[in-house]
Enzyme design. Structure first.
Site, PDB file in Angstrom:
ATOM      1  N   CYS A   1       1.723   0.609   4.931  1.00  0.00           N
ATOM      2  CA  CYS A   1       2.268  -0.472   5.134  1.00  0.00           C
ATOM      3  C   CYS A   1       3.652  -1.040   5.009  1.00  0.00           C
ATOM      4  CB  CYS A   1       1.339  -1.328   3.780  1.00  0.00           C
ATOM      5  SG  CYS A   1       1.736  -3.523   3.344  1.00  0.00           S
TER       6      CYS A   1
ATOM      7  N   CYS B   1      -4.538  -3.153  -2.519  1.00  0.00           N
ATOM      8  CA  CYS B   1      -4.951  -4.696  -2.149  1.00  0.00           C
ATOM      9  C   CYS B   1      -5.910  -4.754  -1.961  1.00  0.00           C
ATOM     10  CB  CYS B   1      -3.728  -5.300  -1.788  1.00  0.00           C
ATOM     11  SG  CYS B   1      -3.294  -4.860  -0.211  1.00  0.00           S
TER      12      CYS B   1
END
Length: 366
Positions: free
Chosen positions: A109, A206
């Site tokens: 990410c 997440c």
């Protein structure tokens, strides 16, 4: 607190702050505004598990980031990168488990949607720097910018930023790197009356808020759910499993074998759907091969270093040999256990982070 090390004075410097909706990035924005910088907040819409969920860049966090920007009176933008996030983070995450590896999605990410796409947006917004709430430090070295571990060892996030390039590091700033502890960060947020001052930290990936990654992997890579055998190092079948996505090197629990001495996962074979187990001492490894190598150090090809083979491990002494631009070999002075293909091996010299790479499948214990 160190300045951002930018030649222009704060009032003439536009900084784009990556605002995730958490206390770290919120305190960062407040601190820079207090110091007189022209602050612009940007929140990435990456994955939305629901309006009440606590997880980076989705659900409640988008609302919190917007509320903090309103409190501070700064411009705030939401940048939708959900498609890129699925392509560059979630899909590789599932594919890694299907291939018998143990991925670290936070590194991917940072490498892609944050330090590639968000950084490009920050430039488009006229930013002189992209600022994040990561707990790492940056300094200007003889050969360019260098990354150091955060002053607070408990908060240091350098492991997750090993793939940062020199060009990216030149544009990035990390004001919280010199923070002594998280209490100081929360005090900054409280001083500015921010609603997130006491907000709890997110602990899970997440896009896996319930901690069960197998559901996502099974959806994207159903072939990884096929049952297989649990075998010892000689190939003797000891039991069976519902799919290799449930296992990682070093794992002890969840094998379902019962009785006898403790056994640990030594390797996960995607081709045969076998999980190989053995005694704990069989996990010891002294040689680690790395691919996808990123280097922020000097011209040396061989040097004494310290390395971390998991984010939760302390640095240990090793000898590094750089093979080419994208691969390297690490020789550990003392064997480490749980060296899992797909995890990162990050290189240090003292407090400086020199880069790192992905632990290659060749490290599987056979």
């Amino acid at each position: 607190m160190n300045s951002l090390d930018i030649a222009k004075p704060p009032h003439a410097t536009r900084v784009v702050v990556a605002m995730s909706g958490g206390v770290d990035s919120s305190a960062t924005a407040a601190l820079l505004l207090e110091q007189g910088y022209d602050v612009v907040g940007v929140t990435l819409r990456l994955h939305d598990p629901g309006p009440a969920a606590i997880g980076c860049c989705g659900g409640r966090d988008l609302h919190d980031a917007r509320a903090v920007a309103d409190q501070l009176g700064i411009p705030h933008y939401v940048h939708d990168l959900e498609a890129e996030f699925k392509r560059d983070v979630i899909a590789p995450f599932a594919a890694a488990y299907a291939a018998g590896r143990t991925p670290v999605p936070c590194i991917e990410c940072n490498r892609t949607v944050k330090f590639r796409d968000l950084l490009a947006l920050a430039r488009d917004l006229g930013g002189d720097a992209l600022v994040t709430g990561h707990y790492v430090r940056r300094r200007q070295g003889v050969d360019g910018p260098e990354m150091l571990r955060g002053r607070d060892p408990a908060r240091d996030q350098s492991y997750f930023l090993f793939a940062t390039t020199r060009e990216q590091l030149d544009f990035l700033r990390f004001p919280l790197g010199d923070i002594e502890n998280k209490t100081e960060t929360r005090a900054i947020a409280a001083r500015h009356g921010l609603t997130v001052a006491a907000k709890p930290d997110s602990q899970d990936i997440c896009f896996v808020p319930d901690g069960d990654h197998t559901r996502i992997v099974a959806t994207l890579c159903p072939e990884a759910v096929r049952p297989g055998d649990i075998v010892d190092r000689d190939g003797k079948v000891l039991g069976h499993h519902p799919g290799i996505i449930h296992f990682t090197v070093g794992q002890r629990r969840g094998l379902g074998l019962g009785g006898g001495p403790p056994l640990y996962v030594l390797a996960v074979e995607a081709e045969t759907a076998r999980v190989i187990v053995g005694p704990r001492e069989a996990l010891n490894q002294s040689r680690v091969m790395l691919s996808g190598f990123n280097w922020l150090g000097g011209s040396e090809t061989e040097l004494a270093v310290e390395v971390r083979v998991r984010s939760t491990r302390p640095p240990v002494p090793a000898q590094l040999r750089r093979l080419d631009k994208t691969s390297a070999e690490v020789r550990l002075l003392q064997p480490e256990q749980g060296v899992a293909p797909g995890q990162a091996c990050v290189i240090y010299q003292g407090s400086r982070m020199l880069g790192g790479g992905w632990i290659d499948p060749a490290n599987a214990i056979l």
